[in-house]
Design an enzyme around this catalytic site. Structure first.
Site, short mmCIF file in Angstrom:
data_model
loop_
_atom_site.label_atom_id
_atom_site.label_comp_id
_atom_site.label_asym_id
_atom_site.label_seq_id
_atom_site.Cartn_x
_atom_site.Cartn_y
_atom_site.Cartn_z
N ASP A 207 72.33 -13.91 -36.38
CA ASP A 207 73.01 -13.15 -37.42
C ASP A 207 72.42 -13.59 -38.76
O ASP A 207 72.49 -14.77 -39.10
CB ASP A 207 74.51 -13.42 -37.37
N ASP A 209 72.48 -13.83 -42.62
CA ASP A 209 73.46 -13.73 -43.70
C ASP A 209 72.79 -14.11 -45.03
O ASP A 209 73.16 -15.09 -45.67
CB ASP A 209 74.64 -14.67 -43.40
N GLU A 211 72.37 -13.57 -48.71
CA GLU A 211 73.16 -13.00 -49.81
C GLU A 211 72.51 -13.30 -51.16
O GLU A 211 72.70 -14.37 -51.68
CB GLU A 211 74.57 -13.58 -49.77
N TYR A 299 85.94 -7.16 -47.62
CA TYR A 299 86.89 -8.02 -48.34
C TYR A 299 86.21 -8.59 -49.58
O TYR A 299 85.01 -8.33 -49.82
CB TYR A 299 87.38 -9.15 -47.44
#
Length: 460
Positions: A207, A209, A211, A299
């Site tokens: 995965d 991630d 950012e 979120y």
């Protein structure tokens, strides 16, 4: 201790809050396939249930892998994302015991006694794999359909992604290092722990991630205009090397798949809600060809570092960020609905010193609300107690799919089972890939939120 990871939407304008450091997406601007898992085999469709397990949660929170079993959560998950693996300045996946950068002790060195072990058997001094990795292996033995993914990066550990992805040679070396460490399981030796193949067969995919490619993330995270092109190439390099390793036969031998078809390694990513961040870093049609699925930020649309209270995870919100807007933004850029997994929070964002009256939403606030672990960020299990205390009133916008608590001074915006039922109905209605949760340690001891999502997706 400041922990890696977030990605909210509004922190940039409001200043990074401590709460933002806790989730796999929580900071500036908001920034899978059809595999079957666990007891969902035979259901149609098989929605993904992707939960993040935090490496550091085993300390202060005392949230252990075994808790996923005793709560019943493990039986309801299809994917467990282990957070996080880091990338060093040389552009390689690595581990070790480096404060703030890597924690091999938690990963595979720390011994657990019989009471803390998934299978009820204490770790011994001479076994090569202990810690969270061994417990995850035991969890998979109980739930053969469960896939464990290594999640790379996060808010605080995306620092060197841009460098690692910059050239064809650097991408190849980076991906090779990650496969060697996590997929082949070749761990650094630490006393009697680790060694060649010590964690072989544990991880079922990667995965990503990062950012964020092409736009600002944490203060020390490098980003460049060419990140968008390089991210596309990096994703393809992961897909290529994972497939090649699977086809080599080594994966089947190490994973006990003798005589079966080659193992497929899943490839996913955590991706932003902000249209600006999507466009800056993601060639959506191209990267979605290589991803099995992506986890959408659902979120931190607003966070406690802001000066005005606002919803953090509403399904709908006119003129504002929302779950529905995020889904639509990815769909219109070419993402297949079946590969979109909607993120849901197992925590809330909170403010105190709220003035202006009414239900508290959209009002000025003085500061992030006091909380257990970090101001402005609280686990659902703690917010549930506030809701039941009689001091706070539960407010809802049923149409928008949101809920919040307000006592006249302090406000918390969060998801509870009723909100999650609305969101799972949305996933079914829009034929999305499933649901993702940050993070599993925020749920109650009996897995109340996980159960609500599972029942909602199963229509039970």
């Amino acid at each position: 201790m400041r922990r890696r990871n977030l990605s909210g939407l509004a922190i940039a304008a409001a200043g990074l809050s401590l709460a933002a450091t806790l989730s796999p997406a929580a900071n500036a601007s908001p920034g899978h396939g059809t595999d079957r898992g666990n007891h969902h085999q035979g259901s149609a469709p098989d929605y993904k249930r992707v939960g993040y397990f935090t490496q550091w949660g085993v300390y202060g929170r005392d949230f252990q892998v075994k808790d996923l079993e005793t709560s019943g959560t493990a039986a309801k998950l299809t994917h467990l994302n282990y957070s996080f693996g880091n990338v060093n300045a040389d552009g390689k996946c690595f581990t070790g015991n480096v404060p703030g950068e890597a924690d091999a002790w938690a990963d595979y060195v720390r011994p657990l006694d019989d009471a803390g072990s998934v299978d009820g058997v204490a770790d011994t001094d001479d076994q090569a794999l202990a810690g969270n990795f061994n417990q995850l292996r035991e969890l998979k033995a109980k739930h053969p359909g469960l896939k464990v993914m290594i999640s790379l990066g996060g808010w605080s550990w995306s620092t060197h992604f841009s460098d690692a992805a910059r050239t064809a040679a650097s991408r190849k070396a980076f991906v090779s290092s990650c496969i060697d460490l996590y997929i082949k399981g070749n761990l650094p030796v630490d006393g009697t722990r680790g060694g060649q193949g010590a964690a072989a067969g544990l991880f079922d995919g990667v995965d990503i991630d990062w950012e964020w490619p092409g736009s600002a993330g944490d203060t020390d995270t490098v980003f460049r205009p060419e990140d968008k092109r390089n991210f596309t190439a990096l994703v393809h390099e992961f897909r290529t090397q994972l497939d090649a390793y699977a086809k080599s036969g080594a994966a089947s031998r190490k994973g006990g798949h003798h005589g079966r078809k080659p193992k497929h390694y899943d490839l996913s990513a955590f991706v932003p809600a902000s249209p600006e961040k999507i466009d800056a870093g993601f060639d959506v049609p191209r990267v979605m060809r290589d991803f099995d699925f992506v986890n959408l930020q659902g979120y931190d649309f607003h966070v406690s570092g802001e000066k005005t209270t606002a919803q953090q995870s509403a399904l709908y919100a006119k003129g504002d960020f929302s779950g529905d807007r995020t889904v639509r933004d990815w769909l219109k850029r070419g993402a297949p609905a079946r590969k979109l997994v909607l993120g849901m929070p197992f925590y809330g964002q909170g403010w105190t010193g709220v003035t202006g009256g009414g239900d508290g939403l959209g009002q000025p606030a003085a500061a992030p609300a006091p909380a257990t672990w970090a101001a402005g960020y609280e686990d659902y299990k703690a917010l549930k107690k506030l809701a039941e205390s009689g001091t706070y009133k539960v407010h809802r916008n049923v149409r928008d799919g949101s809920a919040w608590l307000f006592d006249g001074t302090t406000l918390w915006t969060y998801d509870d089972p009723q909100v999650l039922r609305t969101k799972t109905a949305y996933i079914r209605d829009h034929r999305l890939g499933g649901a993702m949760f940050w993070s599993l340690d925020g749920d109650t001891d009996d897995g109340e939120l996980m159960t609500a999502v599972d029942r909602g997706l199963s229509r039970r």
